[in-house]
Design a protein around this motif. Structure first.
Motif, PDB file in Angstrom:
ATOM      1  N   LEU A   7     -11.528  10.439   7.208  1.00 45.81           N
ATOM      2  CA  LEU A   7     -11.986   9.055   7.139  1.00 45.81           C
ATOM      3  C   LEU A   7     -13.429   8.940   7.596  1.00 45.81           C
ATOM      4  CD1 LEU A   7     -11.502   5.994   6.797  1.00 45.81           C
ATOM      5  CD2 LEU A   7     -10.637   5.953   9.142  1.00 45.81           C
ATOM      6  N   THR A   8     -13.748   9.482   8.756  1.00 46.61           N
ATOM      7  CA  THR A   8     -15.088   9.291   9.314  1.00 46.61           C
ATOM      8  C   THR A   8     -16.144  10.172   8.642  1.00 46.61           C
ATOM      9  OG1 THR A   8     -14.629  10.889  11.090  1.00 46.61           O
ATOM     10  CG2 THR A   8     -14.150   8.574  11.531  1.00 46.61           C
ATOM     11  N   ARG A   9     -15.710  11.248   7.977  1.00 47.95           N
ATOM     12  CA  ARG A   9     -16.685  12.030   7.217  1.00 47.95           C
ATOM     13  C   ARG A   9     -17.224  11.245   6.023  1.00 47.95           C
ATOM     14  NH1 ARG A   9     -12.724  16.146   7.851  1.00 47.95           N
ATOM     15  NH2 ARG A   9     -13.306  17.616   9.502  1.00 47.95           N
ATOM     16  N   ARG A  10     -16.511  10.192   5.641  1.00 48.43           N
ATOM     17  CA  ARG A  10     -16.900   9.412   4.466  1.00 48.43           C
ATOM     18  C   ARG A  10     -17.208   7.970   4.845  1.00 48.43           C
ATOM     19  NH1 ARG A  10     -12.256  11.713   0.228  1.00 48.43           N
ATOM     20  NH2 ARG A  10     -12.877  13.904   0.402  1.00 48.43           N
ATOM     21  N   VAL A  11     -17.829   7.798   6.001  1.00 44.58           N
ATOM     22  CA  VAL A  11     -18.141   6.451   6.460  1.00 44.58           C
ATOM     23  C   VAL A  11     -19.620   6.361   6.818  1.00 44.58           C
ATOM     24  CG1 VAL A  11     -17.701   6.812   8.934  1.00 44.58           C
ATOM     25  CG2 VAL A  11     -17.280   4.576   7.931  1.00 44.58           C
ATOM     26  N   ASN A  34       0.816  -1.217   0.000  1.00 45.39           N
ATOM     27  CA  ASN A  34       0.000   0.000   0.000  1.00 45.39           C
ATOM     28  C   ASN A  34       0.850   1.268   0.000  1.00 45.39           C
ATOM     29  OD1 ASN A  34      -2.408  -1.432  -0.011  1.00 45.39           O
ATOM     30  ND2 ASN A  34      -2.456  -1.573   2.230  1.00 45.39           N
ATOM     31  N   ILE A  35       2.173   1.081  -0.134  1.00 44.08           N
ATOM     32  CA  ILE A  35       3.087   2.214  -0.258  1.00 44.08           C
ATOM     33  C   ILE A  35       3.707   2.256  -1.652  1.00 44.08           C
ATOM     34  CG2 ILE A  35       5.234   3.217   0.594  1.00 44.08           C
ATOM     35  CD1 ILE A  35       4.577   2.119   3.342  1.00 44.08           C
ATOM     36  N   TYR A  36       4.060   1.069  -2.160  1.00 45.09           N
ATOM     37  CA  TYR A  36       4.701   0.979  -3.472  1.00 45.09           C
ATOM     38  C   TYR A  36       3.815   0.169  -4.422  1.00 45.09           C
ATOM     39  CZ  TYR A  36       8.671   2.265  -0.544  1.00 45.09           C
ATOM     40  OH  TYR A  36       9.499   2.899   0.348  1.00 45.09           O
ATOM     41  N   SER A  37       3.410   0.785  -5.505  1.00 44.40           N
ATOM     42  CA  SER A  37       2.493   0.113  -6.424  1.00 44.40           C
ATOM     43  C   SER A  37       3.139  -1.115  -7.068  1.00 44.40           C
ATOM     44  CB  SER A  37       1.995   1.084  -7.495  1.00 44.40           C
ATOM     45  OG  SER A  37       3.070   1.682  -8.178  1.00 44.40           O
ATOM     46  N   TRP A  38       4.469  -1.099  -7.254  1.00 45.02           N
ATOM     47  CA  TRP A  38       5.120  -2.261  -7.862  1.00 45.02           C
ATOM     48  C   TRP A  38       5.052  -3.474  -6.935  1.00 45.02           C
ATOM     49  CZ3 TRP A  38       9.291  -4.670  -5.595  1.00 45.02           C
ATOM     50  CH2 TRP A  38      10.012  -3.950  -4.638  1.00 45.02           C
ATOM     51  N   VAL A  39       5.093  -3.246  -5.612  1.00 48.28           N
ATOM     52  CA  VAL A  39       4.937  -4.351  -4.655  1.00 48.28           C
ATOM     53  C   VAL A  39       3.504  -4.883  -4.728  1.00 48.28           C
ATOM     54  CG1 VAL A  39       4.978  -5.029  -2.220  1.00 48.28           C
ATOM     55  CG2 VAL A  39       6.716  -3.461  -3.119  1.00 48.28           C
ATOM     56  N   ASN A  40       2.552  -3.984  -4.831  1.00 48.85           N
ATOM     57  CA  ASN A  40       1.159  -4.432  -4.946  1.00 48.85           C
ATOM     58  C   ASN A  40       0.950  -5.267  -6.207  1.00 48.85           C
ATOM     59  OD1 ASN A  40      -1.770  -4.269  -4.096  1.00 48.85           O
ATOM     60  ND2 ASN A  40      -1.892  -3.359  -6.135  1.00 48.85           N
ATOM     61  N   ARG A  41       1.572  -4.860  -7.318  1.00 54.00           N
ATOM     62  CA  ARG A  41       1.421  -5.642  -8.549  1.00 54.00           C
ATOM     63  C   ARG A  41       1.965  -7.061  -8.370  1.00 54.00           C
ATOM     64  NH1 ARG A  41       2.747  -0.561 -10.907  1.00 54.00           N
ATOM     65  NH2 ARG A  41       4.959  -1.141 -11.138  1.00 54.00           N
ATOM     66  N   HIS A  74     -10.193   4.441   1.966  1.00 55.08           N
ATOM     67  CA  HIS A  74      -9.034   3.645   2.347  1.00 55.08           C
ATOM     68  C   HIS A  74      -7.748   4.462   2.406  1.00 55.08           C
ATOM     69  CE1 HIS A  74     -11.134  -0.262   2.077  1.00 55.08           C
ATOM     70  NE2 HIS A  74     -11.822   0.331   1.117  1.00 55.08           N
ATOM     71  N   SER A  75      -7.661   5.496   1.613  1.00 53.39           N
ATOM     72  CA  SER A  75      -6.440   6.311   1.579  1.00 53.39           C
ATOM     73  C   SER A  75      -6.230   7.087   2.877  1.00 53.39           C
ATOM     74  CB  SER A  75      -6.487   7.281   0.400  1.00 53.39           C
ATOM     75  OG  SER A  75      -7.558   8.199   0.557  1.00 53.39           O
ATOM     76  N   GLU A  76      -7.263   7.169   3.720  1.00 55.06           N
ATOM     77  CA  GLU A  76      -7.151   7.918   4.972  1.00 55.06           C
ATOM     78  C   GLU A  76      -6.813   7.023   6.158  1.00 55.06           C
ATOM     79  OE1 GLU A  76      -7.104  11.078   5.296  1.00 55.06           O
ATOM     80  OE2 GLU A  76      -7.733  11.640   3.266  1.00 55.06           O
ATOM     81  N   TYR A  77      -6.674   5.722   5.935  1.00 58.14           N
ATOM     82  CA  TYR A  77      -6.281   4.838   7.026  1.00 58.14           C
ATOM     83  C   TYR A  77      -4.887   5.205   7.531  1.00 58.14           C
ATOM     84  CZ  TYR A  77     -10.089   1.433   6.368  1.00 58.14           C
ATOM     85  OH  TYR A  77     -11.305   0.805   6.310  1.00 58.14           O
ATOM     86  N   ILE A 134       0.487   3.019   4.710  1.00 59.58           N
ATOM     87  CA  ILE A 134      -0.267   3.436   3.527  1.00 59.58           C
ATOM     88  C   ILE A 134       0.297   4.753   3.014  1.00 59.58           C
ATOM     89  CG2 ILE A 134      -2.497   4.386   2.778  1.00 59.58           C
ATOM     90  CD1 ILE A 134      -3.893   2.311   4.412  1.00 59.58           C
ATOM     91  N   LYS A 135       0.473   4.838   1.709  1.00 57.99           N
ATOM     92  CA  LYS A 135       0.801   6.105   1.064  1.00 57.99           C
ATOM     93  C   LYS A 135      -0.445   6.561   0.321  1.00 57.99           C
ATOM     94  CE  LYS A 135       4.109   8.334  -2.041  1.00 57.99           C
ATOM     95  NZ  LYS A 135       5.245   8.115  -2.971  1.00 57.99           N
ATOM     96  N   LYS A 136      -0.955   7.705   0.707  1.00 57.38           N
ATOM     97  CA  LYS A 136      -2.255   8.151   0.222  1.00 57.38           C
ATOM     98  C   LYS A 136      -2.313   8.205  -1.302  1.00 57.38           C
ATOM     99  CE  LYS A 136      -5.637  11.872   0.752  1.00 57.38           C
ATOM    100  NZ  LYS A 136      -6.034  13.049   1.550  1.00 57.38           N
ATOM    101  N   ASP A 137      -1.339   8.822  -1.948  1.00 57.11           N
ATOM    102  CA  ASP A 137      -1.363   8.970  -3.402  1.00 57.11           C
ATOM    103  C   ASP A 137      -1.338   7.612  -4.104  1.00 57.11           C
ATOM    104  OD1 ASP A 137      -1.461  11.670  -3.082  1.00 57.11           O
ATOM    105  OD2 ASP A 137       0.650  12.021  -3.553  1.00 57.11           O
ATOM    106  N   THR A 138      -0.539   6.677  -3.558  1.00 58.55           N
ATOM    107  CA  THR A 138      -0.465   5.338  -4.154  1.00 58.55           C
ATOM    108  C   THR A 138      -1.815   4.638  -4.056  1.00 58.55           C
ATOM    109  OG1 THR A 138       1.874   5.142  -3.590  1.00 58.55           O
ATOM    110  CG2 THR A 138       0.689   3.098  -4.029  1.00 58.55           C
ATOM    111  N   MET A 139      -2.447   4.731  -2.889  1.00 60.64           N
ATOM    112  CA  MET A 139      -3.742   4.082  -2.707  1.00 60.64           C
ATOM    113  C   MET A 139      -4.792   4.681  -3.637  1.00 60.64           C
ATOM    114  SD  MET A 139      -5.487   1.769  -1.216  1.00 60.64           S
ATOM    115  CE  MET A 139      -4.513   1.236   0.182  1.00 60.64           C
ATOM    116  N   LEU A 140      -4.819   6.009  -3.752  1.00 63.48           N
ATOM    117  CA  LEU A 140      -5.796   6.658  -4.619  1.00 63.48           C
ATOM    118  C   LEU A 140      -5.580   6.287  -6.089  1.00 63.48           C
ATOM    119  CD1 LEU A 140      -5.991  10.203  -2.984  1.00 63.48           C
ATOM    120  CD2 LEU A 140      -7.785   8.444  -2.997  1.00 63.48           C
ATOM    121  N   GLU A 141      -4.324   6.163  -6.488  1.00 59.67           N
ATOM    122  CA  GLU A 141      -4.024   5.778  -7.870  1.00 59.67           C
ATOM    123  C   GLU A 141      -4.497   4.355  -8.159  1.00 59.67           C
ATOM    124  OE1 GLU A 141      -0.122   5.073 -10.776  1.00 59.67           O
ATOM    125  OE2 GLU A 141       0.129   5.876  -8.761  1.00 59.67           O
TER     126      GLU A 141
END
Length: 389
Positions: free
Chosen positions: A301-305, A87-94, A145-148, A152-159
């Motif tokens: 996070l909680t504003r969108r839950v 959730n920090i590096y997109s290449w690891v997620n792939r 999820h990006s606000e957890y 987690i890296k927010k930009d990576t999660m949003l992408e």
């Protein structure tokens, strides 16, 4: 329009294990037609997870058990461990997603689940979901999820989530804030808040439902919370209430999340922690509450839950006091809401003083209109529409 899905294969890529705490994922999957074969894929742990939380060691080898049949049509599968930092590096997620695909695809073949409906709850699961050759791809987005907090890296999660949204045939979101933040990327998106197992939690209002002795022994009005005690819960608010009103008892029912300290609250004589309880036990605990608390911290996070516990409180018929958050404001006519700590305190006072059978009936009526059965019916309607095109 036909409301049922008949004989479909469904692979659910979930963000939580099937047990012990039931959330939207289990409530939805368990209510889909029995003619559908469902593979519920539990989330993998990383190589570091069990180091941080020793209770997760059992998951290291659980994948060797293969699929576990839990009902006539639902199978569970725990995949093998994955690399950390996905959730920090997109290449690891792939890498992780391709690794998981090898195993999930093998299990799907073993169960004869070709061309399934793939129903995901994970924003980083596009490679896995697409690799399963979905008839249609559904994303049920329950949190920002990006606000957890955590790894987690927010930009990576949003992408990663943006790629999933653009590919999906159908997207559901639980809160207005999620709808606003996802609608630009999703072509077919619907707002569908959480709900309650109305029949189950209505047991809190039945005379024959026993109150557990540990709740019954508490003195004074009992303010109760049910749920995971994590960093999205405002523990400072709980401390404020307990210290301001020592004649009140506060009951915290649920597990304490990893890394969360509750020592300050445990030191207060009128705050009591009862740990995790099974869903079968919860109506009895809630029956022992005089007021149910929805004490979220207010942040992005909680504003969108859509708070699941809130609907369960409604279904119990008990008075509810909540912080002001978008996910509950439409119910402000039947609950108490507050924007600050002192307002929350006054809300509890009003809830205790103003309770009546009429108010209780209003809450029960609101809960009945927000059942899981109605939510699943809506979902099936939208899936049928997509499948017809």
């Amino acid at each position: 329009m036909e409301r049922k899905l008949t004989g479909e294969n469904i692979i659910c890529i979930s963000s939580v294990d099937w047990e012990p705490i039931w959330t939207r994922k289990q409530q939805v999957m368990s209510r889909l037609p029995a003619s559908c074969k469902i593979l519920y894929v539990e989330p993998p742990i990383t190589l570091l997870s069990a180091v941080k939380d020793r209770s997760l060691w059992f998951k290291w080898l659980q994948w060797l058990k293969g699929p576990r049949k839990i009902t006539e049509n639902i199978y569970l599968y725990s995949p093998p461990v994955v690399l950390p930092f996905g959730n920090i590096y997109s290449w690891v997620n792939r890498l992780n997603q391709r690794w998981l695909l090898l195993f999930v695809k093998k299990i799907a073949r073993r169960l004869g689940m070709d061309n399934p409906l793939v129903w995901t709850y994970l924003p980083n699961s596009l490679i896995l979901a697409e690799g399963l050759n979905p008839k249609i791809l559904i994303y049920d987005c329950v949190d920002e999820h990006s606000e957890y907090t955590g790894l987690i890296k927010k930009d990576t999660m949003l992408e990663m989530e943006r790629g999933l949204l653009e590919r999906c045939d159908l997207v559901f979101v639980t809160a207005p804030g999620l709808y606003e933040s996802k609608k630009e990327c999703a072509g077919n998106i619907h707002l569908l808040p959480n709900a309650a197992d109305v029949e189950h939690f209505a047991r809190a209002a039945l005379p024959e439902t026993p109150v557990p002795d540990e709740i019954g022994a508490l003195s004074g009005p009992v303010l109760g919370f049910v749920g995971v005690i994590h960093d999205w819960i405002d523990l400072n608010l709980i401390a404020y209430l307990a210290q301001k009103r020592p004649d009140w008892s506060v009951a915290m029912v649920g597990p304490v999340g990893a890394g969360i300290s509750v020592d300050r609250l445990k030191a207060l004589p009128n705050v009591h922690f009862f740990g995790r309880k099974s869903k079968e036990e919860l109506p009895g605990y809630i029956k022992g509450f005089d007021v149910c608390l929805n004490p979220f911290r207010i942040n992005d996070l909680t504003r969108r839950v859509s708070p699941l516990k809130f609907y369960e409180y409604l279904a119990s018929g008990k008075p509810v006091v909540s912080v002001e958050m978008p996910g509950v404001m439409e119910f402000s006519g039947v609950i108490e809401t507050a924007s600050d700590y002192e307002g929350f305190n006054r809300g509890v006072e009003r809830a205790l003083a103003g309770e009546s059978e009429e108010r209780k009936k209003l809450r029960l009526g609101a809960a009945a209109r927000n059942s899981w059965e109605s939510r699943v019916e809506f979902m099936m309607d939208k899936i049928r529409e997509v499948m017809k095109h």
